[in-house]
Design a protein around this motif. Structure first.
Motif, short mmCIF file in Angstrom:
data_model
loop_
_atom_site.label_atom_id
_atom_site.label_comp_id
_atom_site.label_asym_id
_atom_site.label_seq_id
_atom_site.Cartn_x
_atom_site.Cartn_y
_atom_site.Cartn_z
N GLN A 41 14.20 -69.52 24.56
CA GLN A 41 14.55 -70.89 24.94
C GLN A 41 13.37 -71.84 24.74
O GLN A 41 12.28 -71.61 25.23
CB GLN A 41 15.01 -70.92 26.41
CG GLN A 41 16.37 -70.28 26.63
CD GLN A 41 16.74 -70.23 28.11
OE1 GLN A 41 16.00 -70.73 28.96
NE2 GLN A 41 17.88 -69.63 28.41
N GLY A 42 13.64 -72.93 24.00
CA GLY A 42 12.63 -73.95 23.80
C GLY A 42 11.53 -73.57 22.84
O GLY A 42 10.52 -74.28 22.74
N GLY B 110 12.05 -75.53 18.15
CA GLY B 110 13.11 -75.04 19.03
C GLY B 110 14.23 -74.31 18.32
O GLY B 110 15.09 -73.72 18.97
N GLU C 164 16.76 -63.71 25.10
CA GLU C 164 17.33 -65.06 25.03
C GLU C 164 16.57 -66.02 25.94
O GLU C 164 16.36 -67.19 25.58
CB GLU C 164 18.81 -65.00 25.39
CG GLU C 164 19.65 -64.35 24.30
CD GLU C 164 21.10 -64.19 24.69
OE1 GLU C 164 21.48 -64.66 25.79
OE2 GLU C 164 21.87 -63.60 23.91
N ARG C 165 16.15 -65.54 27.10
CA ARG C 165 15.32 -66.39 27.98
C ARG C 165 13.99 -66.70 27.32
O ARG C 165 13.45 -67.80 27.42
CB ARG C 165 15.11 -65.72 29.33
CG ARG C 165 16.31 -65.78 30.25
CD ARG C 165 15.94 -65.37 31.68
NE ARG C 165 15.67 -63.95 31.78
CZ ARG C 165 16.60 -63.03 32.03
NH1 ARG C 165 17.87 -63.40 32.19
NH2 ARG C 165 16.29 -61.75 32.13
N THR D 172 16.12 -71.38 15.97
CA THR D 172 16.04 -69.95 15.74
C THR D 172 16.48 -69.65 14.32
O THR D 172 17.59 -70.00 13.92
CB THR D 172 16.92 -69.17 16.72
OG1 THR D 172 16.44 -69.38 18.06
CG2 THR D 172 16.89 -67.68 16.42
#
Length: 584
Positions: free
Chosen positions: A524-525, A365, A520-521, A367
Motif C-alpha cells: 500500500q502506497g 504507488g 498487500e498491506r 504495482t
C-alpha cells in the motif's frame, strides 16, 4: 626473492609500521637475548681453565651463580620479545581481517558470481594466519637468531680466527641452498592455498545442502569429491614438507662437516694455534649453539614463503574494485517514479544478452508485475534497480534522475526487497526485523511491523518472543515464518519502492494465502515491482510486463493481455489448463 614476492612482503611489512615502537623495543630485546648464547659459551672458558684446571675457589663459586643469573635474564628477555612480537602479529591479523571483511561487504554482486564462498572464507581465516607467520613469527626468528649467530661467531673469532673462518666459507653455500628452494616453496604454498579454498568450498556445500545430499543419496558422491581435494591438499603439503626438510638436513650436514673440520684442525693442524682446553670447549659449545639458530633460519624460509604466497592472495582481494559510487545526489525519500529507457544487460562480454531494449515506466504507488518463462530476465531486471548490476547501455531513472546520480546508500535506502530465498542471520527475531539502517528502531515499531506482517502470532509462541534466536540461516523457523519476518523487515524499513522477487513461490497454497494479506498491506502506497511465476498473484497489478528472451513483448492489465491471445495468454493457459479462461 622474486620482485613481485619482495613487493608483496614490503607491502605486508607496512602493516607492522604503525607498531614500530614496540617492534623496535622487541627487536632490541631479541638482540640482547641473542647475546645470551654467546655469554653461555664464554662461561665455559673460565669454568674449565680456572675452575677445573687451576682450581680457583672464587671462580668455582662464581660460575654457577653466573649461570643461574644468565638463564634468569635469558628467560625474561625471551618472554618479553616473544610476547611483544606476538602482540604485533595479532594486531596485524586484526587489521588485515578487518580490511578484508570491509572489502568483502563492499564488493559488487558480480564479484560473488565469479568467486566461491569457500575460497573467500579460506582467505579470511586460513591465509591471514599464514600472513601472521611471515610478518611477525618469521621476523622474530630472523632477528633473534641472526643476532645469536652474529654474537656466537664474534666470540668464536675472539677465541681463534682461523677456526672461525670455516663458518664464513660455509655461509655462502647455505645462502645459495636457501635461495634455490625459495621459488619451489613459494609455488607449492600458492597451490596449497588454492587447495584449501577447494576444501572449504566443498565442505560448506555439503553442510549447507545436507538435506539434498541425504534425500538423493549423494553421500558417496560428496565423500569422493572431498577425498579428491583432501588428497590433493595432503600431496601438496608433503611436497612442501619434503622440500623444506631436505633443505634443513643439507644445512645440518654442512654444519656437521664444518664441526668435524674444526675438531681436526684444533687437535692436529698447526695453523690452529695454541689453544687451551677452556678455549676449545668454549669454541665447541659456541659451534653447538650455532646449530639450532641456523636450523631455524633455514626453516623460516618455508614459513616466509607461505606468508608471501598468502599475502599475494589477500592483496589480490584487497585490490579488487569495490562498487562504484560516483553519485552526489542526496535523497531522503523518493516519490517512487521509475523509468527504464532502452536498457540492455549481459553478465559478461562473452555472454549472450539477458535484457534487450527494455523500456517502461512506473508511476508512484503503482504495482507492476513482471512475468515470463524461466531465464527471461525477470530477476535481472529487478537487480538493476538497487544497482546490484550496472546496465550495459540505456538509462534507469528514479523521479526523473539517473540512478548513477544518486549516492548509492541513499538510492538503496529507497528500496525494500523481499525475495524467494529469505536471508536471516544467526541472531534474534527482533534483530532480524530491525536490521541494518533500522537497527536502532524502537521496540514498539518492531512489534508494529511484525503485527502488520502477521508474524506476532507465532512470535508470541516462541520461547523468548522477539528475543528468540532464529538459528543459522533461520533454520529454527518454518519457511512461512521466515517469509513473514522478511515482510516485517521490509515494513519497518518503510521504503517507497518495494521489490517482491518470487516472494511466495516457495510456499504452499495455505501459507501463500496467509502471507498474501501481509504483502498487500506492505504494498500500500509504494511503487511495487512484483516478479512472479504464479500468475494468480499478479492479476490485480496496475500493469503486467511480459518478458521473453530479455525483451518486453507485451504490456497491459490482466484482462487486456488475455484478450490479446499472446504470450501472457499462453502462460496463463499452461498454469490453469483445468480452468476456463474468463472472457476479456
Amino acid at each position: 626473492m622474486a620482485a613481485s614476492a619482495w613487493a608483496d612482503y614490503r607491502r605486508l611489512l607496512a602493516y607492522v609500521r604503525p607498531y614500530w615502537k614496540p617492534f623496535l623495543l622487541a627487536s632490541l630485546v631479541m638482540a640482547v637475548y641473542g647475546a645470551t648464547d654467546a655469554m653461555f659459551a664464554a662461561l665455559m672458558k673460565p669454568m674449565l681453565d680456572e675452575g677445573f684446571v687451576a682450581r680457583d675457589p672464587d671462580m668455582i663459586r662464581l660460575v654457577p651463580l653466573l649461570l643461574i643469573l644468565l638463564f634468569v635474564f635469558r628467560g625474561l628477555t625471551g618472554f618479553a620479545s616473544s610476547y611483544g612480537m606476538n602482540w604485533i602479529g595479532r594486531r596485524v591479523i586484526e587489521t588485515l581481517r578487518g580490511e578484508l571483511f570491509r572489502k568483502l561487504v563492499r564488493l559488487p554482486v558480480a564479484f560473488y558470481d565469479r568467486n566461491s564462498t569457500g575460497d573467500l572464507v579460506a582467505r579470511l581465516i586460513y591465509h591471514v594466519e599464514q600472513v601472521a607467520q611471515a610478518s611477525t613469527n618469521a621476523v622474530t626468528i630472523l632477528i633473534r637468531d641472526s643476532f645469536t649467530v652474529i654474537f656466537l661467531l664474534a666470540w668464536m673469532f675472539l677465541i681463534n680466527g682461523w677456526l672461525a673462518l670455516l663458518f664464513l666459507v660455509i655461509g655462502p653455500v647455505m645462502a645459495w641452498l636457501i635461495r634455490s628452494v625459495s621459488r619451489r616453496l613459494r609455488e607449492v604454498n600458492r597451490r596449497i592455498q588454492d587447495s584449501m579454498g577447494d576444501v572449504t568450498h566443498l565442505a560448506e556445500e555439503a553442510v549447507a545442502g545436507q538435506r539434498v545430499v541425504k534425500a538423493f543419496g549423494g553421500e558417496a558422491v560428496e565423500v569422493a569429491a572431498f577425498d579428491a581435494v583432501n588428497r590433493k591438499n595432503r600431496s601438496l603439503q608433503m611436497k612442501m614438507t619434503a622440500t623444506s626438510t631436505l633443505s634443513v638436513q643439507l644445512v645440518q650436514l654442512l654444519g656437521a662437516i664444518t664441526f668435524a673440520l674444526v675438531i681436526w684442525l684444533a687437535t692436529r693442524h698447526p695453523d690452529a694455534g695454541d689453544i687451551s682446553a677452556g678455549d676449545f670447549v668454549s669454541f665447541i659449545t659456541a659451534m653447538m649453539l650455532l646449530m639450532p639458530p641456523l636450523k631455524r633460519l633455514t626453516s623460516v624460509n618455508a614459513s616466509l614463503q607461505r606468508g608471501i604466497a598468502a599475502a599475494s592472495s589477500l592483496f589480490g582481494l584487497l585490490d579488487e574494485t569495490p562498487e562504484t559510487d560516483t553519485g552526489t545526489k542526496a535523497c531522503e525519500r523518493a516519490q517512487g517514479r521509475l523509468e527504464f529507457e532502452q536498457v540492455r544487460f549481459r553478465y559478461g562480454a562473452d555472454q549472450p544478452p539477458v535484457l534487450e531494449d527494455v523500456s517502461f515506466s512506473v508511476e508512484p504507488g503503482q504495482t507492476v508485475a513482471i512475468v515470463g518463462r524461466s531465464g527471461s530476465g525477470k530477476s535481472t531486471l529487478a537487480n538493476l534497480i538497487p544497482r546490484f548490476y550496472e546496465p550495459g547501455s540505456g538509462r534507469i531513472r528514479l523521479d526523473g534522475i539517473d540512478l548513477h546520480d544518486y549516492r548509492l546508500a541513499d538510492l538503496r535506502r529507497q528500496i525494500a526487497l523481499v525475495g524467494q530465498e529469505v536471508v536471516l542471520f544467526n541472531d534474534t527475531v527482533a534483530r532480524n526485523i530491525a536490521y541494518g539502517q533500522c537497527q536502532d528502531a524502537p521496540r514498539a515499531a518492531i512489534e508494529r511491523a511484525a503485527e502488520l506482517a502477521s508474524a506476532m502470532d507465532f512470535i508470541r509462541e516462541l520461547p523468548q518472543g522477539l528475543d528468540t534466536p532464529v538459528g543459522e540461516h533461520g533454520l529454527l523457523l518454518s519457511g512461512g515464518q521466515r517469509q513473514r519476518i522478511a515482510i516485517a523487515r521490509a515494513l519497518l524499513k518503510d521504503a517507497p519502492i518495494l521489490i517482491l522477487d518470487e516472494a511466495t513461490s516457495a510456499l504452499d497454497s495455505e501459507s501463500e494465502r496467509a502471507i498474501q494479506a501481509a504483502l498487500e498491506r506492505l504494498m500500500q502506497g509504494r511503487t511495487t515491482l512484483v516478479i512472479a511465476h504464479r500468475l494468480s498473484t499478479v492479476e490485480r497489478a496496475d500493469c503486467i510486463l511480459v518478458l521473453d528472451q530479455g525483451r518486453v513483448v507485451e504490456a497491459g492489465r490482466h484482462a487486456e493481455l488475455l484478450a490479446r491471445e499472446g504470450h501472457y495468454a499462453s502462460l496463463y493457459r499452461l498454469q490453469f489448463s483445468d480452468r476456463d479462461i474468463p472472457p476479456a
